[in-house]
Scaffold this motif. Sequence first.
Motif: not given
Length: 564
Positions: A50-52, A204-205, A365-370
């Motif tokens: 939900i949050s990501s 995330l993945w 995606s830039a967010a994927s680096l998290q």
Amino acid sequence: MEIPLLLLDTVDGAVDHKGQPVLRSKSGGWRSAGFIICVEVAERFAYYGISSNLITYLTGPLGQSTATAARNVNTWSGTASLLPLFGAFVADSFLGRYRTVVIASLIYILGLGLLTLLSMLPSLNSSNCQGASKFLSCSPPQPQVILFFCSLYLVALGQGGHKPCVQAFGADQFDGQNAEECKAKSSFFNWWYFSTCAGCLVTLWMLNYIQENLSWGLGFGLPCIAMIVALVIFLLGTKTYRYSIKEDEKSPFLRIGRVFVAVVWNWRTTPSAIAIEEEARGTLPHQSSEEFKFLNKALLAPDGSKEDGVVCSISEVEEAKAVLRLVPIWVTSLVYAVVFAQSSTFFTKQGATMDRKVVPGFDISAASLQSFISLSIVVFIPVYDRIFVPIARSCSRIPSGITMLQRIGIGMLLSAASMVVAALVEIIRLKTAQEYGLVDLPNVTIPMSIWWLVPQYVLFGIADVFTMVGLQEFFYDQVPNELRSVGLGLYLSIFGVGSFLSSFLISAIEKATDVDGQDSWFANNLNRAHLDYFYWLLAGLSIINLAAYLYFAKSYIYNRKCTI
């Protein structure tokens, strides 16, 4: 002939699901913890599901502006981080951890189920809502929006009861008075965090891709199914669990509250009167009683009488001291939480301006680096638990290798280092933009690989292995036994307050630097902004905070210790 229970290896302070004395060999340990860890993996999968990606849903199908969506996400995440204090209070005062987990899971499932149904309604999935320019014209009816946020906060409420109680209940399966189980308890916190990060990685993945490319209904539905399965698994372990029993019929909050009220009533009491009372009670001058001696005023009645029920006991005073000793550690952990908040915001903004090509035709995606934070945690925790701890244990003779406060301090140092690295990378990024004449072209990709950001993410992850896990263990272990859920709620509140402090700090800096036509540190055009200044500021604050933390940690007296 039956063997008396007293002759069997029972666990003090714990009973089985029928309220009978519990046998060590038939309960608790990793067998029971395994059920509980599976539940936590599913819960983290659901929460991050939900949050990501919530901001994408709010600005997409729900039709909100970016500013409104960001404000709603921050408010929801901050509330979700503070609600565990309420859930822990309910568990430790009324329901107990087991029942609170079951009820919270049902609330969680209800919230996720409603989100799934709402996301499948035609008005939230209309093809007319795909164009950015039409968001406002195709926003869903107001009642649906209200129901969506009610569902969202049901998830936050469920998480608030679930998160502190599940972890505390899992740690309860290990007896801290047994040498072998004490070692296992410290290891439990490592593998607990390993599992939560594994659940985050899957989210995330996989889940974010499903939500953005296949279906929001499926993307919200899978977490709902995961929580249903998790609840079933949790219930399957019911007969193997150890359940803590209350040592006193009085609420722990009432006992501690009485101490502080008595101190206020006796604020004029002289030290000599306290000394006389301590001597009359035969109080031993052990070291822990030397801290916060003003609380010893609670040993006297306001009018000098000694009627039963009027005067606080020595154990109640020491219990209040144990809670008060946590305050400096809690306060000096807030800067770490402020730094922690940057990984999902400005780090991502940096990456969005850089070359994100992995192979020709595919940009990451830039967010994927998290995911590198979670990945570094998943890789490093086994190294920490199986290599570092045994080596450190052989030198220190401490079951966990190093003390909890030492572990937290090392992580704080690493988080400061991550800010230094982030500032240096940002300086290089700004210099590259200048060299290629891209300062006033914010939408043009800077010819600098996004992989430059990986070291700061990895440092963040390793810092979490030390500080995050250390804080979890510390706030569980150092509170009174009956307040362990509240202890973990206090740990979670650090990051809720840290998020609000981060927002306040950013707003204050933006207002101070956006004057006389100058670009602020957080200008929309990052090529004219100065995130490097902000990172240097956070690095400096982290070092100052670390010095304060070390001062308080050095004088801290542990309530209980494991020994080899």
